[in-house]
Motif scaffolding. Structure first.
Motif, short mmCIF file in Angstrom:
data_model
loop_
_atom_site.label_atom_id
_atom_site.label_comp_id
_atom_site.label_asym_id
_atom_site.label_seq_id
_atom_site.Cartn_x
_atom_site.Cartn_y
_atom_site.Cartn_z
N ASP A 101 0.83 -1.20 0.00
CA ASP A 101 0.00 0.00 0.00
C ASP A 101 0.86 1.26 0.00
O ASP A 101 0.57 2.22 -0.71
CB ASP A 101 -0.92 0.01 1.22
N LEU A 102 1.91 1.25 0.79
CA LEU A 102 2.79 2.42 0.87
C LEU A 102 3.50 2.65 -0.47
O LEU A 102 3.60 3.78 -0.95
CB LEU A 102 3.81 2.23 1.99
N HIS A 103 3.96 1.56 -1.07
CA HIS A 103 4.68 1.68 -2.35
C HIS A 103 3.77 2.22 -3.45
O HIS A 103 4.18 3.05 -4.28
CB HIS A 103 5.24 0.32 -2.75
N GLU A 104 2.52 1.77 -3.46
CA GLU A 104 1.60 2.12 -4.54
C GLU A 104 0.73 3.33 -4.23
O GLU A 104 0.00 3.81 -5.11
CB GLU A 104 0.71 0.91 -4.87
N ASP A 105 0.78 3.84 -3.02
CA ASP A 105 -0.13 4.89 -2.56
C ASP A 105 -0.11 6.10 -3.50
O ASP A 105 0.94 6.73 -3.70
CB ASP A 105 0.28 5.34 -1.15
N PRO A 106 -1.25 6.47 -4.09
CA PRO A 106 -1.28 7.64 -4.98
C PRO A 106 -1.02 8.95 -4.24
O PRO A 106 -0.68 9.95 -4.88
CB PRO A 106 -2.71 7.60 -5.56
N ASP A 107 -1.17 8.96 -2.92
CA ASP A 107 -0.91 10.17 -2.14
C ASP A 107 0.57 10.34 -1.81
O ASP A 107 0.98 11.40 -1.32
CB ASP A 107 -1.71 10.16 -0.83
N ARG A 108 1.37 9.28 -2.02
CA ARG A 108 2.79 9.37 -1.67
C ARG A 108 3.51 10.32 -2.63
O ARG A 108 3.36 10.23 -3.84
CB ARG A 108 3.44 7.98 -1.72
N LEU A 109 4.31 11.21 -2.05
CA LEU A 109 5.09 12.15 -2.86
C LEU A 109 6.22 11.40 -3.56
O LEU A 109 6.93 10.61 -2.94
CB LEU A 109 5.66 13.26 -1.98
N ARG A 110 6.39 11.67 -4.84
CA ARG A 110 7.46 11.03 -5.61
C ARG A 110 8.50 12.04 -6.10
O ARG A 110 9.42 11.69 -6.84
CB ARG A 110 6.87 10.28 -6.80
N HIS A 111 8.36 13.28 -5.68
CA HIS A 111 9.30 14.33 -6.06
C HIS A 111 9.21 15.44 -5.02
O HIS A 111 8.21 15.56 -4.31
CB HIS A 111 8.96 14.87 -7.45
N PRO A 112 10.23 16.25 -4.90
CA PRO A 112 10.18 17.34 -3.92
C PRO A 112 9.05 18.32 -4.26
O PRO A 112 8.72 18.52 -5.44
CB PRO A 112 11.54 18.02 -4.06
N VAL A 113 8.46 18.92 -3.22
CA VAL A 113 7.42 19.92 -3.42
C VAL A 113 7.72 21.13 -2.55
O VAL A 113 8.31 21.02 -1.47
CB VAL A 113 6.01 19.38 -3.11
N GLU A 114 7.29 22.29 -3.03
CA GLU A 114 7.47 23.55 -2.31
C GLU A 114 6.09 24.16 -2.05
O GLU A 114 5.22 24.17 -2.93
CB GLU A 114 8.33 24.51 -3.13
#
Length: 737
Positions: A65-78
């Motif tokens: 679930d953690l690996h596939e989570d669509p809410d997980r950030l995959r790049h830095p955000v500001e």
């Protein structure tokens, strides 16, 4: 870009099999992950793992679930005025370094605070490289989850055995009698006792005609399975332990243990002082406050001492209360004076393949103190209860910036609302986190690391608490995306920007680690460890893990004091008895007391965005006894307003005889209803945060550890006014009858 596949041990069609260790709690369970390319098909227990032997708890599936989570950030955000904006890694890292440098140049090095959360110790790369980050930011304003958790264990072990990590654990696989005080290992899978499948281990103790006794204000999952359970008023464990120690001497068991020429006793020169340590605490004098009768206390002592082997173990319910450090000291002393330390079936020292004890400092207490509340540091970390004040109270040394690494202290530390307010007014905040959480939403920039399935793993920390000696290396299942970074890479990149002129040795180590990865550091640790010929290459040839044998007697070699003696430090702990006397004299038996609770499908605040783990009956409820509910006019399922000195929450009541009367319980880690959080599933199951009620001034004064068990609260049922339609329906029904 397709995800690359790791080396696997089996293949069937397109289906591949990967072996690794679950990293979501302390248990170190071996898992078998079946996948098709970058798609996880299943996660099951590894029956050939020598430690867990096929056992896993429900949390393991959350790795997918953690690996596939669509809410997980995959790049830095500001964070911008119009919302979160994606930025590239070089820009993000440059801005973080610039933000930190600007604050420190303006306000001083210590104006930057840093918090290390619990997930750090579940992360091989993080554990082996975080020193580069800490050294580069050059602040003394450090905090960690230790001081809302296991700090008493570290201090006691540092005092007695000479190192904060030299912590003995119960030899549960061979004991005949286990006394558990304030612990629920069926939910925690151990905790400072790495032990998968505690349910079976308890059954095994009972099957060999042994006994398991649980002391807890709640009849926990562990208590349900145990041989017997005793309710105890929260935060009175210190009185029970003092009375038990007194009874051990009254009944002559300390003398009998000394007569057996026990090695631990022989290595404890101040042990004769313990005969008088608890002399003022008879079983009769503590019975009314603890809720355990004098006759039961005496029987507990007799059965513990008469067993062929026995061990006393205390955990969170004991540690995070006003006398947590003294309690853990007394637990250790009871094991020593009864001859149970370093004995088969008693309290024994693990012998891990990577020896952190011989490759780290012993620890220290109170070299520095917090600016506002004057609380002591431990090994460079200040107590978390001081964080908000250090941000809010003006003056020289006030925190103006904050870095949060793999933590969510707004939900995990006392008086979360106050910390929430404090974070909002800082000049610069950075988070290293997968998600926009209750804490990271305050960040100017969030740096997200690669997922757990994209990193290699070895349990650097928890092998040191394992109830059986093992070693296992897990390669990454998936190769991270080319635009992602591991947390250790983030640490090294920031260190390079913040500390541009390091010493030569530091520069060389950083360069080698950057090129070769943390496995380079791991291999060095294995080669220097206690098992001859142990290398990373050897571990790779044993993908299920290596069985290094049961716990063995390790005294006096285990002691890190130069004289190889166990130092009881009696004066330090005896001074705290004045506070115990004050508590007894002013005890209010009518006060409603709040305690936390854990669940096997949770781990603090970080697994509530997994649909697999939150589905089913809501777990964030207010447990209370039927008599308590009756006294306050509360019905099962009714909303209740719970108020403490620092806050108020409204939560649904769960009336149950699991709790003793006069005690209420709210689980830890919930409260996802705050605005700005970007975790859809967690917000749909928000619950309330128990740490909006826990008090940042309620602490263990001996060490500054948070006291989140035994918090005084008031209860008030929430009356719901019926709407007009309900009133009309009720009227018509009444008239028709």
């Amino acid at each position: 870009m397709p995800t690359k596949r790791s080396k696997t041990i089996a293949r069937k069609g397109n289906e591949q099999t990967h072996l690794r260790t679950c990293t979501l709690c302390e248990a170190m369970c071996g898992i078998v992950v079946k996948h098709d390319g970058d798609k996880v098909l299943s996660i099951k227990g590894d029956k050939d793992d020598p430690f867990s032997q096929g056992y896993i708890c429900p949390k393991a599936t959350a790795l997918q679930d953690l690996h596939e989570d669509p809410d997980r950030l995959r790049h830095p955000v500001e964070r911008t005025a119009s919302g979160w904006k994606k930025i590239g890694w070089p820009e993000a890292l440059d801005k973080v370094a610039a933000g930190i440098s600007a604050v420190q140049k303006k306000h001083g090095k210590n104006a930057l605070g840093i918090y290390l959360g619990n997930p750090n110790v579940h992360n091989m790369g993080g554990m082996l490289t975080v020193k580069h980050l800490l050294n580069s930011i050059k602040t003394r304003s450090r905090f960690s989850a230790t001081s809302i958790d296991q700090l008493p264990h570290h201090i006691v072990s540092m005092h007695l055995f000479g190192h904060m990590l030299r912590i003995p654990v119960p030899d549960v696989n061979r004991t005949q009698h286990m006394l558990i005080i304030g612990g629920n290992p069926l939910a925690s899978n151990g905790s400072i006792m790495t032990a998968p499948n505690m349910r079976q281990k308890i059954k095994d103790i009972k099957a060999r005609d042994g006994k398991v006794v649980v002391i807890d204000p709640r009849r926990t999952e562990t208590a349900e399975l145990a041989s017997e359970h005793h309710f105890i008023r929260p935060a009175t464990d210190v009185l029970l332990l003092l009375a038990m120690l007194n009874e051990i001497y009254i009944q002559g068991y300390a003398d009998k243990a000394r007569a057996k020429d026990n090695k631990a006793i022989a290595l404890t020169p101040a042990i004769e002082r313990m005969a008088d340590f608890a002399k003022d605490y008879s079983a009769e004098s503590v019975a009314s406050i603890t809720g355990i009768s004098a006759s039961e206390i005496k029987r507990l002592v007799t059965e513990f001492c008469e067993a062929d082997s026995s061990v006393c173990y205390g955990r969170m319910g004991v540690s995070v209360q006003e006398f947590g450090l003294l309690c853990q000291y007394l637990i250790m002393v009871i094991n020593i004076v009864t001859g149970r330390l370093d004995e088969v079936g008693g309290l024994m020292f693990p012998n891990p393949a990577v020896d952190l004890v011989n490759n780290s400092g012993p620890g220290y207490l109170g070299k520095r103190h917090t600016r506002v509340s004057h609380l002591p540091d431990f090994n460079g970390d200040y107590p978390v209860v001081a964080m908000a004040d250090e941000m809010l109270v003006a003056g020289e040394g006030q925190l103006k910036a904050f870095m949060c690494v793999a933590g969510n202290p707004v939900l995990s530390t006392p008086n979360g609302e106050k910390l929430d307010e404090a974070l909002a007014q800082l000049e610069f905040v950075v988070a290293i986190d997968y998600f926009v959480t209750e804490t990271s939403r305050h960040a100017n920039i969030i740096l997200p690391p690669a997922s757990p399935l994209e990193r290699e793993h070895y349990d650097v920390t928890f092998n040191g608490f394992a109830v059986h000696n093992v070693a296992k290396y897990s390669p990454a299942l998936f190769t991270k995306h080319k635009d992602a970074k591991h947390d250790w890479q983030i640490y090294l990149e920031l260190a390079k920007r913040l500390d541009k002129k390091p010493a030569l040795a530091t520069r060389v180590e950083r360069e080698l680690t950057s090129r070769l990865g943390p496995k380079f550091v791991l291999d060095q640790g294995l080669r220097r460890g206690p098992y001859q010929g142990m290398t990373l290459s050897k571990l790779k040839k044993n993908p299920h893990g290596m069985d290094l044998g049961p716990l063995k007697r390790m005294l006096p070699q285990a002691i890190k004091h130069k004289d190889k003696q166990i130092a009881l430090n009696v004066d330090f702990y005896q001074a705290d008895l004045a506070r115990v006397q004050e508590m007894m004299a002013n005890y209010d038996a009518e006060q409603i007391l709040l305690i936390g609770r854990r669940h096997v499908r949770s781990n603090n605040s970080w697994l509530h965005n997994s649909q697999r783990l939150v589905k089913g009956k809501p777990r964030c409820t207010l447990m209370l006894h039927p008599d308590t509910a009756k006294d306050y006019g509360i019905e099962d399922g009714q909303d209740v307003q719970v108020t403490s000195r620092v806050g108020c929450v409204t939560i649904v009541a769960e009336v149950t005889d699991e709790l003793m009367a006069g005690v209420v319980s709210i689980p830890h880690g919930w409260g996802h209803g705050r605005s700005g959080v970007k975790q859809k599933i967690a917000q749909a199951h928000a619950g309330v945060s128990v740490n909006d009620l826990t008090d940042d001034t309620l602490i263990d004064e001996l060490c500054g550890n948070a006291a989140v068990n035994g918090v005084p609260v008031q209860l008030k049922p929430v009356k719901v006014e019926a709407d007009a339609e309900e009133i009309e329906t009720a009227y018509e029904e009444a008239m028709s009858s």
